[in-house]
Design a protein around this motif. Structure first.
Motif, PDB file in Angstrom:
ATOM      1  N   MET A  43      97.916  20.471  42.594  1.00  0.00           N
ATOM      2  CA  MET A  43      98.974  21.480  42.091  1.00  0.00           C
ATOM      3  C   MET A  43      99.585  22.098  43.275  1.00  0.00           C
ATOM      4  O   MET A  43     100.815  22.531  43.137  1.00  0.00           O
ATOM      5  N   LEU A  44      98.820  22.415  44.356  1.00  0.00           N
ATOM      6  CA  LEU A  44      99.160  23.535  45.467  1.00  0.00           C
ATOM      7  C   LEU A  44      99.611  22.548  46.656  1.00  0.00           C
ATOM      8  O   LEU A  44     100.295  23.074  47.303  1.00  0.00           O
ATOM      9  N   GLY A  45      98.875  21.766  46.965  1.00  0.00           N
ATOM     10  CA  GLY A  45      99.350  20.727  48.039  1.00  0.00           C
ATOM     11  C   GLY A  45      98.987  20.891  49.299  1.00  0.00           C
ATOM     12  O   GLY A  45      99.017  20.206  50.480  1.00  0.00           O
ATOM     13  N   HIS A  46      97.968  21.945  49.577  1.00  0.00           N
ATOM     14  CA  HIS A  46      97.636  22.155  50.738  1.00  0.00           C
ATOM     15  C   HIS A  46      96.076  22.504  50.717  1.00  0.00           C
ATOM     16  O   HIS A  46      95.517  23.261  50.063  1.00  0.00           O
ATOM     17  N   PRO A  47      95.162  22.129  51.921  1.00  0.00           N
ATOM     18  CA  PRO A  47      93.758  22.371  51.766  1.00  0.00           C
ATOM     19  C   PRO A  47      93.445  23.849  51.725  1.00  0.00           C
ATOM     20  O   PRO A  47      92.426  24.090  50.945  1.00  0.00           O
ATOM     21  N   ALA A  48      94.044  24.463  52.206  1.00  0.00           N
ATOM     22  CA  ALA A  48      93.828  26.019  52.525  1.00  0.00           C
ATOM     23  C   ALA A  48      93.914  26.849  51.170  1.00  0.00           C
ATOM     24  O   ALA A  48      93.139  27.583  50.752  1.00  0.00           O
ATOM     25  N   ASP A  49      95.118  26.252  50.616  1.00  0.00           N
ATOM     26  CA  ASP A  49      95.661  27.015  49.334  1.00  0.00           C
ATOM     27  C   ASP A  49      94.403  26.439  48.263  1.00  0.00           C
ATOM     28  O   ASP A  49      94.078  27.440  47.498  1.00  0.00           O
ATOM     29  N   ALA A  50      94.112  25.183  48.334  1.00  0.00           N
ATOM     30  CA  ALA A  50      93.353  24.571  47.216  1.00  0.00           C
ATOM     31  C   ALA A  50      91.997  25.125  47.532  1.00  0.00           C
ATOM     32  O   ALA A  50      91.162  25.664  46.515  1.00  0.00           O
ATOM     33  N   GLU A  95     104.632  24.761  48.309  1.00  0.00           N
ATOM     34  CA  GLU A  95     105.549  24.805  47.276  1.00  0.00           C
ATOM     35  C   GLU A  95     106.648  25.844  47.613  1.00  0.00           C
ATOM     36  O   GLU A  95     106.856  26.963  47.205  1.00  0.00           O
ATOM     37  N   PRO A  96     107.590  25.280  48.528  1.00  0.00           N
ATOM     38  CA  PRO A  96     108.777  26.032  48.641  1.00  0.00           C
ATOM     39  C   PRO A  96     109.457  26.616  47.760  1.00  0.00           C
ATOM     40  O   PRO A  96     109.940  25.949  46.693  1.00  0.00           O
ATOM     41  N   LYS A 135     103.872   9.822  53.494  1.00  0.00           N
ATOM     42  CA  LYS A 135     103.807   9.366  51.815  1.00  0.00           C
ATOM     43  C   LYS A 135     103.139  10.482  51.089  1.00  0.00           C
ATOM     44  O   LYS A 135     103.617  11.053  49.903  1.00  0.00           O
ATOM     45  N   LEU A 136     101.917  10.899  51.578  1.00  0.00           N
ATOM     46  CA  LEU A 136     101.251  11.901  50.839  1.00  0.00           C
ATOM     47  C   LEU A 136     101.951  13.457  50.566  1.00  0.00           C
ATOM     48  O   LEU A 136     101.725  13.882  49.452  1.00  0.00           O
ATOM     49  N   GLY A 137     102.402  13.677  51.585  1.00  0.00           N
ATOM     50  CA  GLY A 137     103.296  14.890  51.729  1.00  0.00           C
ATOM     51  C   GLY A 137     104.443  14.762  50.884  1.00  0.00           C
ATOM     52  O   GLY A 137     104.766  15.796  50.107  1.00  0.00           O
ATOM     53  N   CYS A 138     105.165  13.769  51.025  1.00  0.00           N
ATOM     54  CA  CYS A 138     106.311  13.726  50.136  1.00  0.00           C
ATOM     55  C   CYS A 138     106.160  13.625  48.727  1.00  0.00           C
ATOM     56  O   CYS A 138     106.982  14.107  47.907  1.00  0.00           O
ATOM     57  N   THR A 139     105.316  12.767  48.331  1.00  0.00           N
ATOM     58  CA  THR A 139     104.966  12.532  46.866  1.00  0.00           C
ATOM     59  C   THR A 139     104.150  13.964  46.337  1.00  0.00           C
ATOM     60  O   THR A 139     104.552  14.235  45.234  1.00  0.00           O
ATOM     61  N   GLN A 140     103.787  14.824  47.288  1.00  0.00           N
ATOM     62  CA  GLN A 140     103.148  16.096  46.793  1.00  0.00           C
ATOM     63  C   GLN A 140     104.332  16.868  46.587  1.00  0.00           C
ATOM     64  O   GLN A 140     104.398  17.725  45.600  1.00  0.00           O
ATOM     65  N   MET A 141     105.496  16.929  47.393  1.00  0.00           N
ATOM     66  CA  MET A 141     106.530  17.608  47.290  1.00  0.00           C
ATOM     67  C   MET A 141     107.341  17.302  46.043  1.00  0.00           C
ATOM     68  O   MET A 141     107.939  18.175  45.286  1.00  0.00           O
ATOM     69  N   MET A 142     107.287  16.122  45.722  1.00  0.00           N
ATOM     70  CA  MET A 142     107.960  15.582  44.225  1.00  0.00           C
ATOM     71  C   MET A 142     107.207  16.361  43.324  1.00  0.00           C
ATOM     72  O   MET A 142     107.673  16.692  42.260  1.00  0.00           O
ATOM     73  N   LEU A 143     106.017  16.224  43.225  1.00  0.00           N
ATOM     74  CA  LEU A 143     105.121  17.071  42.137  1.00  0.00           C
ATOM     75  C   LEU A 143     105.837  18.422  42.274  1.00  0.00           C
ATOM     76  O   LEU A 143     105.744  19.104  41.196  1.00  0.00           O
ATOM     77  N   ALA A 144     105.820  19.035  43.309  1.00  0.00           N
ATOM     78  CA  ALA A 144     106.050  20.559  43.247  1.00  0.00           C
ATOM     79  C   ALA A 144     107.710  20.827  42.520  1.00  0.00           C
ATOM     80  O   ALA A 144     107.840  21.761  42.395  1.00  0.00           O
ATOM     81  N   CYS A 145     108.583  19.682  42.860  1.00  0.00           N
ATOM     82  CA  CYS A 145     109.652  19.967  41.996  1.00  0.00           C
ATOM     83  C   CYS A 145     109.497  20.234  40.498  1.00  0.00           C
ATOM     84  O   CYS A 145     110.518  20.603  39.976  1.00  0.00           O
ATOM     85  N   LEU A 146     108.499  19.681  39.841  1.00  0.00           N
ATOM     86  CA  LEU A 146     108.149  19.942  38.514  1.00  0.00           C
ATOM     87  C   LEU A 146     107.808  21.564  38.431  1.00  0.00           C
ATOM     88  O   LEU A 146     107.001  22.022  39.502  1.00  0.00           O
ATOM     89  N   ASP A 147     108.127  22.182  37.500  1.00  0.00           N
ATOM     90  CA  ASP A 147     107.508  23.563  37.162  1.00  0.00           C
ATOM     91  C   ASP A 147     106.116  23.379  36.986  1.00  0.00           C
ATOM     92  O   ASP A 147     105.356  22.274  36.375  1.00  0.00           O
ATOM     93  N   ARG A 148     105.181  24.388  37.150  1.00  0.00           N
ATOM     94  CA  ARG A 148     103.821  24.434  36.971  1.00  0.00           C
ATOM     95  C   ARG A 148     103.173  23.779  35.756  1.00  0.00           C
ATOM     96  O   ARG A 148     102.644  22.970  35.600  1.00  0.00           O
ATOM     97  N   PRO A 149     103.966  24.205  34.605  1.00  0.00           N
ATOM     98  CA  PRO A 149     103.500  23.653  33.226  1.00  0.00           C
ATOM     99  C   PRO A 149     103.464  22.045  33.310  1.00  0.00           C
ATOM    100  O   PRO A 149     102.416  21.462  32.912  1.00  0.00           O
ATOM    101  N   HIS A 150     104.730  21.561  33.626  1.00  0.00           N
ATOM    102  CA  HIS A 150     104.969  20.153  33.563  1.00  0.00           C
ATOM    103  C   HIS A 150     103.979  19.475  34.737  1.00  0.00           C
ATOM    104  O   HIS A 150     103.429  18.452  34.093  1.00  0.00           O
ATOM    105  N   ARG A 151     103.879  20.151  35.869  1.00  0.00           N
ATOM    106  CA  ARG A 151     103.180  19.549  36.889  1.00  0.00           C
ATOM    107  C   ARG A 151     101.711  19.426  36.578  1.00  0.00           C
ATOM    108  O   ARG A 151     101.154  18.344  36.568  1.00  0.00           O
ATOM    109  N   LEU A 152     100.897  20.346  35.949  1.00  0.00           N
ATOM    110  CA  LEU A 152      99.724  20.468  35.416  1.00  0.00           C
ATOM    111  C   LEU A 152      99.645  19.278  34.404  1.00  0.00           C
ATOM    112  O   LEU A 152      98.621  18.702  34.446  1.00  0.00           O
ATOM    113  N   ALA A 153     100.459  19.132  33.314  1.00  0.00           N
ATOM    114  CA  ALA A 153     100.316  18.185  32.505  1.00  0.00           C
ATOM    115  C   ALA A 153     100.339  16.803  33.100  1.00  0.00           C
ATOM    116  O   ALA A 153      99.532  16.085  32.440  1.00  0.00           O
TER     117      ALA A 153
END
Length: 282
Positions: A43-50, A95-96, A135-153
């Motif tokens: 959901m958040l994409g970074h170890p410290a935030d997670a 999550e820029p 690869k990991l960072g970019c695909t995580q950024m793709m997830l971040a392009c979804l709003d949080r409700p859709h990302r979580l689903a």
């Protein structure tokens, strides 16, 4: 016979923890920590935030454990607490503000336009490792392009692959409403990744290795300190296991690409900190 006892059901551990059994509480927290941490990472994409989010979630689990009535599995109950927290927690560093698929496409296009060799990387850097980090960072950024409700689903249904009824219960949605939300998330990711991601489509121009130097130039990647590719995994952090998560060799579905992240493991010290917080509370 090995002399080992089978794992104790989580519901039994929860009951004993409520009764004051500190060993049961410790075991319960350690059993659910990695699942919570992995959800927070995606959901958040970074170890410290997670890590911060996981600590807050597990403290809420401990605080509210006495209210658990067994109307669902304990893990479903924990995930519901996690989901509610992750929908409202402050924005993570991965999550820029204003990130969306259009902006991400512009970043990738600009990266492809950068001349090869424009950024001077040391000869001894592991380019395969950096490609995996991209690869990991970019695909995580793709997830971040979804709003949080859709990302979580999407994470619950496609990354963690929970059954639809369980995911719907976690999100407090009807099964039909959950299916609609998951379907919208899939469509948005598929549309972007099919057009823009070389992991999904041979026709897409972007390749992870071409984004290494642009990622360094934009400050998204420190070639000496990859954040995701060397993250400890649930099983082990040894190099042989890490290799299996490295770049996908052939095109895959968007869902398979999103599931190809390692099974990130939460830091063991996290449980000790939670115990210290509990001991210090009045």
């Amino acid at each position: 016979m090995t002399g080992e006892y089978p794992p104790e059901p989580l519901e039994d551990l929860a009951r004993r923890a409520v009764e004051g059994d500190s060993v049961a509480l410790d075991t319960l927290l350690r059993e659910v920590m990695d699942d919570v941490y992995r959800l927070a990472m995606r959901m958040l994409g970074h170890p410290a935030d997670a890590e911060d989010a996981t600590q807050e979630i597990l403290v809420r689990v401990v605080t509210n454990l006495g209210s658990f009535r067994g109307q669902s599995a304990i893990k479903t109950w924990v995930w519901r607490i996690a989901a509610n927290h992750l929908l409202s927690v402050r924005r993570g560093r991965r999550e820029p503000e204003g990130i969306d698929f259009e902006r991400l496409d512009g970043m990738l296009t600009a990266g492809l336009a950068m001349p090869v060799g424009a950024v001077n990387l040391a000869d001894d850097v592991d380019r395969q490792l950096l490609e995996e980090e991209v690869k990991l960072g970019c695909t995580q950024m793709m997830l971040a392009c979804l709003d949080r409700p859709h990302r979580l689903a999407f994470i619950l249904g496609e990354v963690l692959q929970l059954p639809g009824p369980a995911a719907a219960a976690i999100l407090d949605l009807s099964p039909a409403a959950y299916r609609q939300r998951l379907s919208r998330a899939r469509r948005r990711l598929r549309a972007f990744m099919t057009a823009s991601c070389g992991l999904v489509s041979d026709r897409a121009a972007c390749r992870c290795r071409r984004q290494i130097e642009p990622s360094v130039a934009m400050g998204l990647l420190d070639p000496r300190a990859p954040v995701l590719a060397l993250h400890p995994t649930r099983a082990t952090a040894d190099e042989a296991v890490l290799r299996q998560y490295r770049a996908i060799e052939s095109v895959a579905s968007p869902e398979e690409v999103m599931r190809s992240h390692p099974a990130y493991a939460g830091p063991a010290s996290l449980i000790d900190r939670i115990h210290a917080m509990i001991a210090a509370s009045p």
